[in-house]
Enzyme design. Sequence first.
Site, PDB file in Angstrom:
ATOM      1  N   HIS A  73       0.880  -1.176   0.000  1.00 55.03           N
ATOM      2  CA  HIS A  73       0.000   0.000   0.000  1.00 55.03           C
ATOM      3  C   HIS A  73       0.918   1.226   0.000  1.00 55.03           C
ATOM      4  CE1 HIS A  73      -2.736   2.975   1.861  1.00 55.03           C
ATOM      5  NE2 HIS A  73      -3.738   2.182   1.506  1.00 55.03           N
TER       6      HIS A  73
ATOM      7  N   ASP B  92       3.708  -4.179   8.232  1.00 56.22           N
ATOM      8  CA  ASP B  92       2.445  -3.466   8.067  1.00 56.22           C
ATOM      9  C   ASP B  92       1.327  -4.505   8.216  1.00 56.22           C
ATOM     10  OD1 ASP B  92       0.119  -2.385   7.106  1.00 56.22           O
ATOM     11  OD2 ASP B  92       0.964  -1.593   5.255  1.00 56.22           O
TER      12      ASP B  92
ATOM     13  N   GLN C 254      -3.942  -5.105   7.112  1.00 52.18           N
ATOM     14  CA  GLN C 254      -4.962  -6.048   6.629  1.00 52.18           C
ATOM     15  C   GLN C 254      -4.964  -7.359   7.417  1.00 52.18           C
ATOM     16  OE1 GLN C 254      -7.323  -5.299   4.668  1.00 52.18           O
ATOM     17  NE2 GLN C 254      -6.535  -3.314   3.992  1.00 52.18           N
TER      18      GLN C 254
ATOM     19  N   CYS D 275      -4.741   2.426  -3.678  1.00 50.93           N
ATOM     20  CA  CYS D 275      -3.489   3.007  -3.138  1.00 50.93           C
ATOM     21  C   CYS D 275      -2.343   2.012  -3.246  1.00 50.93           C
ATOM     22  CB  CYS D 275      -3.659   3.458  -1.687  1.00 50.93           C
ATOM     23  SG  CYS D 275      -4.871   4.748  -1.491  1.00 50.93           S
TER      24      CYS D 275
HETATM   25  C1  PLP Z   1      -1.871  -2.786   3.726  1.00 52.04           C
HETATM   26  C2  PLP Z   1      -2.272  -1.410   4.164  1.00 52.04           C
HETATM   27  N1  PLP Z   1      -1.365  -0.623   4.754  1.00 52.04           N
HETATM   28  C3  PLP Z   1      -1.674   0.604   5.192  1.00 52.04           C
HETATM   29  C4  PLP Z   1      -2.935   1.112   5.042  1.00 52.04           C
HETATM   30  C5  PLP Z   1      -3.253   2.461   5.560  1.00 52.04           C
HETATM   31  O1  PLP Z   1      -4.200   2.377   6.590  1.00 52.04           O
HETATM   32  P1  PLP Z   1      -4.823   3.691   7.199  1.00 52.04           P
HETATM   33  O2  PLP Z   1      -5.541   4.385   6.068  1.00 52.04           O
HETATM   34  O3  PLP Z   1      -5.756   3.224   8.268  1.00 52.04           O
HETATM   35  O4  PLP Z   1      -3.699   4.509   7.701  1.00 52.04           O
HETATM   36  C6  PLP Z   1      -3.913   0.347   4.404  1.00 52.04           C
HETATM   37  C7  PLP Z   1      -5.262   0.873   4.168  1.00 52.04           C
HETATM   38  O5  PLP Z   1      -6.003   0.378   3.367  1.00 52.04           O
HETATM   39  C8  PLP Z   1      -3.565  -0.952   3.970  1.00 52.04           C
HETATM   40  O6  PLP Z   1      -4.461  -1.745   3.386  1.00 52.04           O
END
Ligand code: PLP
Length: 396
Positions: free
Chosen positions: A112, A186, A189, A353
């Site tokens: 992401h 991260d 998900q 994204c």
């Molecule tokens: C894999 C991953 N990382 C980071 C994020 C960012 O999350 P947030 O928008 O809650 O900061 C997302 C959001 O969809 C995501 O799917």
Amino acid sequence: MRIPDEVRADIPLTRKVAYLDNAATSLTPAPVVEAVVRYYMEYKGNVHRGVHSLSEEASRAFHEAREKVAHFINASPEEVVFVGNTTEALNCVALGLTFDPGDIVVTTELEHHSNFLPFLRLQNRGVTMKVLEAVPPGVLDGEQMEKIQGAHLVTCSMISNAMGTVLPVQEIGAAARKEGALFCVDAAQAAGHVPLDVRKLGCDFLAFSGHKGPMGPTGIGVLFMKERVQNQMEPCFLGGGAVKDVSLSGYQLADVPHGFEPGTPNIAGAIGLGAALDYIRKIGISHVQKQEALLTRLTVDEFSSIPHVTWYGSRELETHAGVISFTVEGMNSHDVASILDTHGIMVRSGHHCALPIMKKLCIPGTVRASYHCYNTVQEVELMVDIVREVSRTLAG
Ligand SMILES: Cc1ncc(COP(=O)(O)O)c(C=O)c1O
């Protein structure tokens, strides 16, 4: 708790729509909302700031929420920093560590933007970014591990939000440790969908948001910072509550987590997240996994037989999460999502994204159905029927 029925009974929105956009944000059960409302109505006070009883009660609840998070990821409360969301947590890692020109940061093509851009920007400081590349249908290329050689930091997601692929985090973490690199995960998900254990993962940092899998409020997230690496980190922001002492010429930072939480935190959000983790525990994470696996298998089995439909991610379902990204040949993903919306089905469309993987697969975007334990076979069958109908009109 019995799923999906008992969870659905706690979420009135499930009676109105088929909510299949859990990778963006999940619906929130009544007990979680009630915990937030209770704070505002019954004991609202600032934390760590007063000796009056409301402040004490709020501080106690805030601390308990931190303990629940720590328990949820098998960390100690002193390693749990509350932040706004995953994005903020990952930016804290990128900006809080010291990098020298020539240091290597490794990430993957499945990330992401929130786990990509903060590290890509480090190139302005002379850092070299290396990317473990992906191959169709949206999985990591197994031949890429040697790129981890000489790394200072390796950061990767557990589950790709764009492809649903479960990344080989254990393997990536082991390669990072072999190089003496820091390892950041991260878990945006993964949290609330699969068990999380920072000790088993062997990570130095782990980030997640409360509003996704945990079914908590928005505006609250977690950055786990392993004790061993805390002295390598500088907070991005400073201010009230973050120091032990201040003079005209300097300051002494408070210990983690307080040194990294300046200003009034999202107290209601943290309390809500604590309640959400209690709720997940009552369901049992293995039951969440089981329901999502059932729905995933059903979706890919059905999609595999529909002409013009391509679905992405791992072909082995053990490494495919309940996030199914697909395209319908000749159709814009937003148009497919709009048709589904007219039938009361909420899915996400676009690049999610995650432009690097979209570019690798030469597609502008996908339609994405993403599940939680409250989703049903009927909801998935309804979505599949409509996609089949869309495919039929294309053939005609
Ligand atoms: C894999 C991953 N990382 C980071 C994020 C960012 O999350 P947030 O928008 O809650 O900061 C997302 C959001 O969809 C995501 O799917």
